[in-house]
Design an enzyme around this catalytic site. Sequence first.
Site, PDB file in Angstrom:
ATOM      1  N   GLY A  42      49.399  56.825  33.397  1.00  0.00           N
ATOM      2  CA  GLY A  42      50.590  56.839  34.247  1.00  0.00           C
ATOM      3  C   GLY A  42      51.435  55.619  33.924  1.00  0.00           C
ATOM      4  N   LEU A  66      53.073  61.725  32.816  1.00  0.00           N
ATOM      5  CA  LEU A  66      53.261  63.124  33.176  1.00  0.00           C
ATOM      6  C   LEU A  66      54.721  63.557  33.098  1.00  0.00           C
ATOM      7  CD1 LEU A  66      51.690  65.564  34.265  1.00  0.00           C
ATOM      8  CD2 LEU A  66      51.977  64.633  36.570  1.00  0.00           C
ATOM      9  N   ASN A  98      48.936  65.267  31.174  1.00  0.00           N
ATOM     10  CA  ASN A  98      48.336  65.121  32.496  1.00  0.00           C
ATOM     11  C   ASN A  98      46.982  64.446  32.308  1.00  0.00           C
ATOM     12  OD1 ASN A  98      47.125  65.323  34.964  1.00  0.00           O
ATOM     13  ND2 ASN A  98      47.854  67.389  35.365  1.00  0.00           N
ATOM     14  N   LEU A 118      48.061  51.056  36.644  1.00  0.00           N
ATOM     15  CA  LEU A 118      48.916  50.123  37.372  1.00  0.00           C
ATOM     16  C   LEU A 118      49.793  50.885  38.348  1.00  0.00           C
ATOM     17  CD1 LEU A 118      49.020  46.973  36.800  1.00  0.00           C
ATOM     18  CD2 LEU A 118      47.898  48.332  35.044  1.00  0.00           C
ATOM     19  N   ASP A 121      50.397  56.457  41.708  1.00  0.00           N
ATOM     20  CA  ASP A 121      50.918  57.014  42.955  1.00  0.00           C
ATOM     21  C   ASP A 121      49.778  57.121  43.960  1.00  0.00           C
ATOM     22  OD1 ASP A 121      53.476  57.239  41.933  1.00  0.00           O
ATOM     23  OD2 ASP A 121      53.029  59.157  40.998  1.00  0.00           O
ATOM     24  N   GLU A 164       6.631  45.608  23.703  1.00  0.00           N
ATOM     25  CA  GLU A 164       5.567  46.447  23.164  1.00  0.00           C
ATOM     26  C   GLU A 164       5.606  47.847  23.780  1.00  0.00           C
ATOM     27  OE1 GLU A 164       5.419  43.247  23.783  1.00  0.00           O
ATOM     28  OE2 GLU A 164       5.015  42.584  21.747  1.00  0.00           O
ATOM     29  N   GLU A 165       5.923  47.896  25.072  1.00  0.00           N
ATOM     30  CA  GLU A 165       6.024  49.212  25.722  1.00  0.00           C
ATOM     31  C   GLU A 165       7.161  50.024  25.093  1.00  0.00           C
ATOM     32  OE1 GLU A 165       4.254  50.932  27.890  1.00  0.00           O
ATOM     33  OE2 GLU A 165       2.800  49.312  28.151  1.00  0.00           O
TER      34      GLU A 165
HETATM   35  N1  SAM Z   1      52.225  52.117  35.734  1.00  0.00           N
HETATM   36  C1  SAM Z   1      53.676  52.120  35.874  1.00  0.00           C
HETATM   37  C2  SAM Z   1      54.151  50.840  36.528  1.00  0.00           C
HETATM   38  O1  SAM Z   1      53.309  50.092  37.016  1.00  0.00           O
HETATM   39  O2  SAM Z   1      55.351  50.582  36.532  1.00  0.00           O
HETATM   40  C3  SAM Z   1      54.167  53.334  36.657  1.00  0.00           C
HETATM   41  C4  SAM Z   1      53.729  53.425  38.095  1.00  0.00           C
HETATM   42  S1  SAM Z   1      54.344  54.923  38.910  1.00  0.00           S
HETATM   43  C5  SAM Z   1      54.204  54.493  40.602  1.00  0.00           C
HETATM   44  C6  SAM Z   1      53.030  56.100  38.640  1.00  0.00           C
HETATM   45  C7  SAM Z   1      53.220  56.899  37.350  1.00  0.00           C
HETATM   46  O3  SAM Z   1      52.088  57.727  37.126  1.00  0.00           O
HETATM   47  C8  SAM Z   1      54.429  57.816  37.428  1.00  0.00           C
HETATM   48  O4  SAM Z   1      55.265  57.551  36.321  1.00  0.00           O
HETATM   49  C9  SAM Z   1      53.830  59.218  37.363  1.00  0.00           C
HETATM   50  O5  SAM Z   1      54.664  60.148  36.682  1.00  0.00           O
HETATM   51  C10 SAM Z   1      52.540  58.959  36.615  1.00  0.00           C
HETATM   52  N2  SAM Z   1      51.485  59.954  36.864  1.00  0.00           N
HETATM   53  C11 SAM Z   1      51.085  60.442  38.065  1.00  0.00           C
HETATM   54  N3  SAM Z   1      50.104  61.334  37.904  1.00  0.00           N
HETATM   55  C12 SAM Z   1      49.862  61.414  36.560  1.00  0.00           C
HETATM   56  C13 SAM Z   1      48.979  62.186  35.764  1.00  0.00           C
HETATM   57  N4  SAM Z   1      48.142  63.054  36.328  1.00  0.00           N
HETATM   58  N5  SAM Z   1      49.007  62.022  34.430  1.00  0.00           N
HETATM   59  C14 SAM Z   1      49.862  61.144  33.854  1.00  0.00           C
HETATM   60  N6  SAM Z   1      50.723  60.387  34.556  1.00  0.00           N
HETATM   61  C15 SAM Z   1      50.731  60.522  35.886  1.00  0.00           C
END
Ligand code: SAM
Length: 190
Positions: A42, A66, A98, A118, A121, A164-165
């Site tokens: 993400g 995503l 995803n 980081l 969501d 040894e074991e």
């Molecule tokens: N890590 C970045 C930052 O700290 O600025 C982005 C944080 S943002 C709140 C969360 C990101 O996770 C979004 O861009 C969202 O599209 C992505 N995301 C959520 N679910 C995801 C998934 N299943 N696979 C890939 N990305 C995903």
Amino acid sequence: SDSHFPVPISPSQFDYSLHYPQIFPSSDQADGSRKIQFADIGCGFGGLLISLSTLFPETLMIGMELRDKVTEYVKERILSLRVANPGQYQNVSVVRTNSMKYIPNYFEKAQLTKMFFLFPDPHFKEKNHRRRVISPFLLDEYAYVLKAELEADPVVKLLSSATEEGQKVARNGGQTFQAVFRRIVPSDKT
Ligand code: SAM
């Protein structure tokens, strides 16, 4: 559906030459020893990856995102950094995917040395919990692709071969299993 973005059927099908063309000039994976080690799950707009790219110039890293438009933005960002800084930012790339479904399509067991989550969501509402990127079920999957600290510890090999074991078990063609314990520091009860 996720059918609108391509997913490699296995990590060996991931096209390194497409993502890191300067490091892998041809698509034959001659140098299979060099693999992605960091994944930013993400990755959003890619700020962390861009910083990591110069901090770890020898490490291949990838962002997984995503949202289509956001992924395209990160791609462009990396490409223009490569143009403006010849030789740099060649070790960083991004895929639209995803991560909750396809991590094992991208990485082999114990391939990654670091995974970053980081500000994922949070999805506070219970009906949205299934969209959480961190969940007990997915932790197993993350553990699978992460390289264990144990592999870097020279003592670990001795655990099954030096006593040894252990030698007896090995002679008999048996298996040994390691259990690792990490202390959880109790929170301050004051
Ligand atoms: N890590 C970045 C930052 O700290 O600025 C982005 C944080 S943002 C709140 C969360 C990101 O996770 C979004 O861009 C969202 O599209 C992505 N995301 C959520 N679910 C995801 C998934 N299943 N696979 C890939 N990305 C995903």
